[in-house]
Design a protein around this motif. Structure first.
Motif, short mmCIF file in Angstrom:
data_model
loop_
_atom_site.label_atom_id
_atom_site.label_comp_id
_atom_site.label_asym_id
_atom_site.label_seq_id
_atom_site.Cartn_x
_atom_site.Cartn_y
_atom_site.Cartn_z
N ALA A 48 71.70 104.07 -27.56
CA ALA A 48 70.84 103.98 -26.37
C ALA A 48 70.24 102.58 -26.24
O ALA A 48 70.19 102.01 -25.14
N PHE A 49 69.81 102.01 -27.36
CA PHE A 49 69.26 100.65 -27.32
C PHE A 49 70.34 99.63 -26.94
O PHE A 49 70.08 98.69 -26.19
N ASP A 50 71.56 99.81 -27.46
CA ASP A 50 72.65 98.90 -27.12
C ASP A 50 72.93 98.92 -25.62
O ASP A 50 73.18 97.87 -25.00
N GLU A 51 72.89 100.10 -25.04
CA GLU A 51 73.13 100.22 -23.60
C GLU A 51 72.02 99.53 -22.80
O GLU A 51 72.27 98.82 -21.83
N ILE A 52 70.80 99.70 -23.24
CA ILE A 52 69.65 99.10 -22.56
C ILE A 52 69.68 97.58 -22.67
O ILE A 52 69.32 96.86 -21.72
N ALA A 53 70.11 97.07 -23.82
CA ALA A 53 70.09 95.62 -24.07
C ALA A 53 70.87 94.85 -23.01
O ALA A 53 70.49 93.72 -22.66
N SER A 54 71.92 95.44 -22.50
CA SER A 54 72.77 94.75 -21.52
C SER A 54 72.40 95.09 -20.08
O SER A 54 73.17 94.80 -19.17
N SER A 55 71.23 95.70 -19.88
CA SER A 55 70.80 96.11 -18.53
C SER A 55 69.67 95.21 -18.06
O SER A 55 68.51 95.41 -18.44
N PRO A 56 69.95 94.20 -17.23
CA PRO A 56 68.90 93.27 -16.80
C PRO A 56 67.81 93.92 -15.96
O PRO A 56 66.70 93.39 -15.87
N ASP A 57 68.11 95.04 -15.33
CA ASP A 57 67.10 95.71 -14.49
C ASP A 57 66.06 96.46 -15.32
O ASP A 57 65.04 96.89 -14.78
N ILE A 58 66.33 96.65 -16.60
CA ILE A 58 65.37 97.31 -17.49
C ILE A 58 64.58 96.23 -18.21
O ILE A 58 65.14 95.40 -18.92
N ARG A 59 63.27 96.24 -18.03
CA ARG A 59 62.43 95.17 -18.57
C ARG A 59 61.45 95.67 -19.63
O ARG A 59 60.68 94.89 -20.17
#
Length: 268
Positions: A48-59
């Motif tokens: 889940a963290f790996d997926e979030i890391a590459s999401s620029p819209d999640i801050r």
């Protein structure tokens, strides 16, 4: 003992996700096992963290839990069914990698703690950038009580609180109430139980409203400079600020301040 580990139910995900405007909430979702950090739970959380890391819209990220216990640490049933030294080593390495993933994640992570956070669960809280605790929450590193010193939780704990506070927790295993954890520096905020979710959401939303570029740059710099001698830390931080000044959002933010208007972030 055998080398087989107990199976966890696959009917529901071990980690669930809620998306908000600019931030997400990850929820440990195995209350029947006290949200223990089994190998499967750690894998789900790491993914889940790996997926979030590459999401620029999640801050920003909130890490929360279902049920009355935030996290009971390692799954002792799973650990007890392992007799092979290499398997134990892999399990502890997996846990260390998860904690490091939180630190290296570009986005800040806020632990939202209700109930007990023990052993590796306490380590999980200490590894997060911020932690908001309900007034009734408690924290402990009780491995000493079962003959297994909380050595890996010690790493995160000793980097958050003073040595004698850390040693007292590690040597006695006694639970620490939320207000004391706040005084020690283990958590950043303590709120009434009823206010836990809105207070944590407000904190995450406030961070998400800032420039994502600036926050990412700042989080990375914070952890890098901590391990440096003072002179090296200042040299490094000066370089970071020089780089930061060349970014769009820094120019926009300074211009907005001078012109008395709200900045329009591009997060770059």
């Amino acid at each position: 003992m055998t080398s087989e580990t107990p199976k966890e139910s696959t009917d529901t995900p071990l980690v669930t996700r809620q998306d908000h405007d600019g931030y997400v909430t990850l929820i440990l979702s195995n209350p029947a096992r006290r949200n223990a950090l089994s190998s499967a739970m750690m894998s789900a959380l790491h993914d889940a963290f790996d997926e979030i890391a590459s999401s620029p819209d999640i801050r920003c990220v909130i890490l929360a839990a279902d049920g009355p216990v935030f996290c009971a640490g390692h799954d002792l049933k799973e650990m007890g069914c392992i007799s092979d030294c290499e398997q134990h080593a892999r399990l502890f390495a997996q846990c260390s990698q998860l904690m490091m993933r939180i630190v290296t994640l570009p986005q800040p992570v806020i632990a939202r703690v209700r109930g007990m956070a023990t052993a590796a669960g306490c380590q999980l809280v200490a590894s997060c950038d911020l932690a908001v605790a309900a007034a009734t929450a408690k924290f402990a590193t009780p491995g000493v009580n079962i003959g297994l010193f909380c050595s890996t939780p010690m790493v995160a704990l000793s980097r958050n609180i003073a040595r004698k506070h850390a040693m007292r927790m590690l040597l006695t295993g006694d639970p620490v109430p939320a207000q004391m954890a706040f005084s020690m520096g283990l958590v950043s905020d303590v709120v009434d139980d009823a206010d836990l979710e809105p207070a944590t959401d407000a904190l995450a939303a406030g961070i998400a409203a800032r420039s994502g570029m600036t926050v990412r740059l700042g989080k990375q710099a914070f952890y890098k400079q901590l391990e440096m001698p003072l002179s090296d830390a200042y040299d490094y931080a000066s370089g970071v600020m020089t780089t930061n000044m060349q970014k769009h959002d820094a120019r926009e933010g300074i211009g907005a301040f001078v012109e008395k208007r709200h900045p329009e972030w591009r997060h770059e």
